[in-house]
Design a protein around this motif. Structure first.
Motif, mmCIF file in Angstrom:
data_model
loop_
_atom_site.group_PDB
_atom_site.id
_atom_site.type_symbol
_atom_site.label_atom_id
_atom_site.label_comp_id
_atom_site.label_asym_id
_atom_site.label_seq_id
_atom_site.Cartn_x
_atom_site.Cartn_y
_atom_site.Cartn_z
ATOM 1 N N GLY A 158 0.848 -1.234 -0.192
ATOM 2 C CA GLY A 158 -0.041 -0.048 0.071
ATOM 3 C C GLY A 158 0.908 1.193 -0.109
ATOM 4 N N LEU A 159 0.430 2.366 0.472
ATOM 5 C CA LEU A 159 1.023 3.419 0.485
ATOM 6 C C LEU A 159 2.210 3.591 1.423
ATOM 7 C CD1 LEU A 159 0.816 6.404 -0.770
ATOM 8 C CD2 LEU A 159 -0.567 6.972 1.424
ATOM 9 N N PHE A 160 3.231 4.189 1.277
ATOM 10 C CA PHE A 160 4.462 4.166 2.185
ATOM 11 C C PHE A 160 3.925 5.443 3.243
ATOM 12 C CE2 PHE A 160 5.528 6.402 -1.829
ATOM 13 C CZ PHE A 160 5.457 8.223 -1.285
ATOM 14 N N ALA A 161 4.833 5.336 4.432
ATOM 15 C CA ALA A 161 4.350 6.129 5.407
ATOM 16 C C ALA A 161 5.381 7.454 5.279
ATOM 17 C CB ALA A 161 4.662 5.529 6.821
ATOM 18 N N THR A 162 5.126 8.738 5.227
ATOM 19 C CA THR A 162 6.013 9.689 5.230
ATOM 20 C C THR A 162 5.307 10.900 5.590
ATOM 21 O OG1 THR A 162 7.654 10.771 3.623
ATOM 22 C CG2 THR A 162 5.339 10.281 2.710
ATOM 23 N N GLN A 179 -3.421 10.295 5.185
ATOM 24 C CA GLN A 179 -2.557 9.321 4.996
ATOM 25 C C GLN A 179 -1.147 9.833 5.195
ATOM 26 O OE1 GLN A 179 -3.814 7.475 1.413
ATOM 27 N NE2 GLN A 179 -4.305 5.487 2.625
ATOM 28 N N ILE A 180 -1.053 11.094 5.449
ATOM 29 C CA ILE A 180 0.216 11.691 5.868
ATOM 30 C C ILE A 180 0.605 11.618 7.398
ATOM 31 C CG2 ILE A 180 1.292 13.969 6.054
ATOM 32 C CD1 ILE A 180 1.507 13.113 3.251
ATOM 33 N N ILE A 181 1.575 11.349 7.671
ATOM 34 C CA ILE A 181 1.783 11.203 9.096
ATOM 35 C C ILE A 181 2.701 12.505 9.548
ATOM 36 C CG2 ILE A 181 3.351 9.651 10.683
ATOM 37 C CD1 ILE A 181 1.149 8.271 9.440
ATOM 38 N N THR A 182 2.158 12.763 10.656
ATOM 39 C CA THR A 182 2.547 14.300 11.258
ATOM 40 C C THR A 182 3.124 13.742 12.608
ATOM 41 O OG1 THR A 182 0.551 14.953 11.704
ATOM 42 C CG2 THR A 182 1.588 15.869 9.959
ATOM 43 N N SER A 183 2.698 12.836 13.320
ATOM 44 C CA SER A 183 3.074 12.300 14.616
ATOM 45 C C SER A 183 3.023 10.895 14.878
ATOM 46 C CB SER A 183 2.128 13.152 15.595
ATOM 47 O OG SER A 183 0.944 12.605 15.640
ATOM 48 N N ALA A 184 3.601 10.621 16.086
ATOM 49 C CA ALA A 184 3.612 9.162 16.421
ATOM 50 C C ALA A 184 2.332 8.747 16.546
ATOM 51 C CB ALA A 184 4.582 8.865 17.674
ATOM 52 N N SER A 185 1.578 9.506 17.049
ATOM 53 C CA SER A 185 0.122 9.164 17.489
ATOM 54 C C SER A 185 -0.788 8.667 16.598
ATOM 55 C CB SER A 185 -0.751 10.486 18.179
ATOM 56 O OG SER A 185 -1.074 11.277 17.303
ATOM 57 N N GLN A 186 -0.401 8.884 14.961
ATOM 58 C CA GLN A 186 -1.122 8.688 13.858
ATOM 59 C C GLN A 186 -0.607 7.357 13.394
ATOM 60 O OE1 GLN A 186 0.046 12.370 11.868
ATOM 61 N NE2 GLN A 186 -1.939 12.411 11.103
ATOM 62 N N ALA A 187 0.432 6.604 14.022
ATOM 63 C CA ALA A 187 0.699 5.489 13.416
ATOM 64 C C ALA A 187 -0.106 4.480 13.434
ATOM 65 C CB ALA A 187 2.142 5.179 14.171
ATOM 66 N N ILE A 202 4.087 -3.210 5.963
ATOM 67 C CA ILE A 202 4.311 -1.434 5.900
ATOM 68 C C ILE A 202 5.540 -1.089 5.185
ATOM 69 C CG2 ILE A 202 4.027 0.230 7.386
ATOM 70 C CD1 ILE A 202 1.313 -1.137 7.032
ATOM 71 N N LYS A 203 5.412 -0.128 4.564
ATOM 72 C CA LYS A 203 6.498 0.500 3.834
ATOM 73 C C LYS A 203 6.642 1.721 4.590
ATOM 74 C CE LYS A 203 9.760 1.443 0.267
ATOM 75 N NZ LYS A 203 9.216 1.867 -0.895
ATOM 76 N N VAL A 204 7.824 2.107 5.062
ATOM 77 C CA VAL A 204 8.370 3.177 5.611
ATOM 78 C C VAL A 204 9.350 3.952 5.190
ATOM 79 C CG1 VAL A 204 9.069 4.340 7.875
ATOM 80 C CG2 VAL A 204 7.291 2.406 7.946
ATOM 81 N N ILE A 205 9.348 5.382 5.208
ATOM 82 C CA ILE A 205 10.411 6.193 4.391
ATOM 83 C C ILE A 205 11.345 6.914 5.252
ATOM 84 C CG2 ILE A 205 10.979 7.925 2.808
ATOM 85 C CD1 ILE A 205 9.210 5.684 1.504
ATOM 86 N N ALA A 206 12.876 6.491 5.354
ATOM 87 C CA ALA A 206 13.484 7.084 6.257
ATOM 88 C C ALA A 206 14.471 7.938 4.959
ATOM 89 C CB ALA A 206 14.512 6.321 6.762
ATOM 90 N N GLU A 207 14.260 9.363 5.059
ATOM 91 C CA GLU A 207 15.094 10.218 4.026
ATOM 92 C C GLU A 207 16.105 10.778 4.831
ATOM 93 O OE1 GLU A 207 12.308 12.701 2.118
ATOM 94 O OE2 GLU A 207 11.650 11.341 0.738
ATOM 95 N N THR A 214 11.353 15.026 7.531
ATOM 96 C CA THR A 214 10.983 13.528 7.423
ATOM 97 C C THR A 214 10.506 12.906 8.580
ATOM 98 O OG1 THR A 214 13.312 12.568 7.554
ATOM 99 C CG2 THR A 214 12.582 13.371 5.391
ATOM 100 N N LEU A 215 9.976 11.686 8.625
ATOM 101 C CA LEU A 215 9.650 11.126 9.803
ATOM 102 C C LEU A 215 10.777 11.160 10.836
ATOM 103 C CD1 LEU A 215 8.241 7.713 8.400
ATOM 104 C CD2 LEU A 215 6.895 9.833 9.219
ATOM 105 N N ASP A 216 10.456 11.486 11.909
ATOM 106 C CA ASP A 216 11.379 11.509 13.165
ATOM 107 C C ASP A 216 11.497 10.161 13.858
ATOM 108 O OD1 ASP A 216 9.154 11.155 14.761
ATOM 109 O OD2 ASP A 216 9.097 13.372 15.261
ATOM 110 N N GLN A 217 12.531 10.167 14.592
ATOM 111 C CA GLN A 217 12.767 8.810 15.157
ATOM 112 C C GLN A 217 11.619 8.191 15.971
ATOM 113 O OE1 GLN A 217 15.922 6.745 14.672
ATOM 114 N NE2 GLN A 217 14.330 5.409 14.895
#
Ligand SMILES: [Zn+2]
Length: 416
Positions: A158-162, A179-187, A202-207, A214-217
């Motif tokens: 599906g869609l990647f998390a970013t 579907q845009i992630i801005t905080s850990a609570s949305q995971a 699940i596909k996650v983007i680390a840029e 980008t997604l923080d730790q």
């Protein structure tokens, strides 16, 4: 690397874009492609509806073949298929003379982005019988690739998390706000959405290096925790040294791509080993980027060196191509690029047996597909018959004679 849509958009202004993903996408083009995606999905579904008359898998005896058992070639023997699986023996089976060829388990591309049934056909013709789709969009399109009789089995993320301002998000330009992630609570919600859309991982983007956008730790960690709570593995895009570190800290299952800035070193490799993290290096996409000038020679050397070191450290390496729906030379071609990937892995130091395992048994196991990957009774009859000896020369996998997918022979194999 990118999804196929992103690559298409990137290619529109390839001259300015750099592999560092600095290019900002074109929202108008993305919206058109979204509509095109729905139209392709509609055609895929019509195609599937027309397949209802496909004959069931016959009982077949493939005689006079040497089976690759995951370690070596066995002496000449016969392999039987019935009901779409490999069986010890099948009475009255139709005989297919293997002519002394080598029978491999069907190949698995552990990172690709097919969009249409036509792409699945190209996979089939090249002996690729399972496609792991490392993000696709929209979900309607992903699902339209499933369950096509006689064609490769598809699993997708599906869609990647970013994040909203990451390079990946900007290249798409149209990601729904939910579907845009801005905080850990949305995971948890993000993972639930992907699960509901049919995703099997699940596909996650680390840029990097611009981690500020980008997604923080903490968010990356939360996505992995949510995925694992739903028994989903996590594949993480990580194409530079810092991003790999972030992926490992989050305990992703698979690190996709390898760094093109600084090769993986002992510190990171020790973490791969300690955590059981798998690598899908996708050297094919880096070879493509090298050919079209999106990375320089040093960038490819870094990627290649990373693979050499992964192998030396004993990290499982899976064959993936990042093939996309773009004409050559802008993306690795579907199907044939998996054979090229095996050659690139051997050039990076894998033995030919290790390369064969990377596209068969290891790719199956690490994608939790325990019904395939080895030629043995009870397994899916996903089979690739080649001439020549791939242990002596990995390029022999290109000498395709016949292909079976769940016991159904695919007519029209490729001549590579
Ligand atoms: Zn990709």
């Amino acid at each position: 690397m990118f999804s196929f849509l992103a690559i298409f958009i990137t290619a529109l202004s390839l001259a300015e874009s750099a592999y560092s993903c600095s290019h900002v996408g074109h929202p108008g083009a993305a919206r058109r492609l979204y509509q095109e995606g729905l139209e392709i999905a509609r055609m895929n579904n019509i195609r599937r509806g027309n397949q209802q008359t496909t004959s069931a898998a016959k009982s077949i005896a493939i005689t006079n073949v040497r089976v690759f058992d995951g370690e070596k070639l066995l002496p000449l023997n016969s392999v039987y298929i019935a009901g779409g699986i490999i069986v010890p023996y099948a009475e009255g089976a139709e005989v297919v003379d293997g002519n002394g060829g080598v029978l491999l388990s069907g190949l698995i591309d552990a990172h690709t982005h097919p969009a249409s049934v036509a792409h699945l056909e190209v996979f089939a013709s090249n002996g690729v019988t399972t496609a792991i789709v490392a993000s696709c969009f929209p979900a309607t399109l992903c699902n339209s690739l499933l369950n096509h009789a006689g064609l490769p089995d598809v699993r997708f993320s599906g869609l990647f998390a970013t994040t909203p301002n990451s390079t990946h998000a900007l290249m798409f330009g149209l990601l729904p706000a939910t579907q845009i992630i801005t905080s850990a609570s949305q995971a948890p919600g993000f993972v639930a959405d992907q699960l509901a859309s049919g995703a099997t991982f699940i596909k996650v983007i680390a840029e990097a290096p611009d981690f500020a956008t980008t997604l923080d730790q903490a968010t990356t960690n939360a996505l992995v925790t949510s995925a694992h709570a739903n028994h989903l593995c996590v594949a993480c895009h990580a194409a530079d040294y810092a991003a790999v570190g972030r992926a490992l800290t989050a305990h992703v299952n698979q690190a996709h791509h390898v760094p093109t800035d600084t090769p993986l070193d002992a510190a990171l490799l020790a973490r791969f080993v300690a955590q059981g993290t798998v690598s899908v290096p996708t050297l094919s996409i880096f070879a493509t980027f090298l050919a079209i000038g999106q990375i320089d020679a040093a960038g490819y050397v870094a990627a290649n060196t990373s693979v050499t070191r992964l192998r030396a450290a004993g990290v499982p390496v899976l064959a993936g191509t990042d093939s996309h729906d773009l004409p050559a030379p802008f993306a690795p071609p579907f199907g044939s690029s998996l054979h090229a990937e095996l050659e690139l892995l051997v050039q990076a130091g894998l033995s030919t047996v290790e390369a064969l395992r990377s596209a068969t048994v290891l790719a199956a196991q690490h994608n939790l597909l325990f019904d395939r990957g080895v030629v043995a009774p009870g397994m899916r009859a996903d089979l690739l018959l080649i001439s020549g000896d791939p242990i002596a020369n990995i390029s022999a996998t290109r000498n395709i004679q016949r292909v079976w997918i769940a016991g159904v022979e695919y007519a029209g194999v490729a001549t590579n």
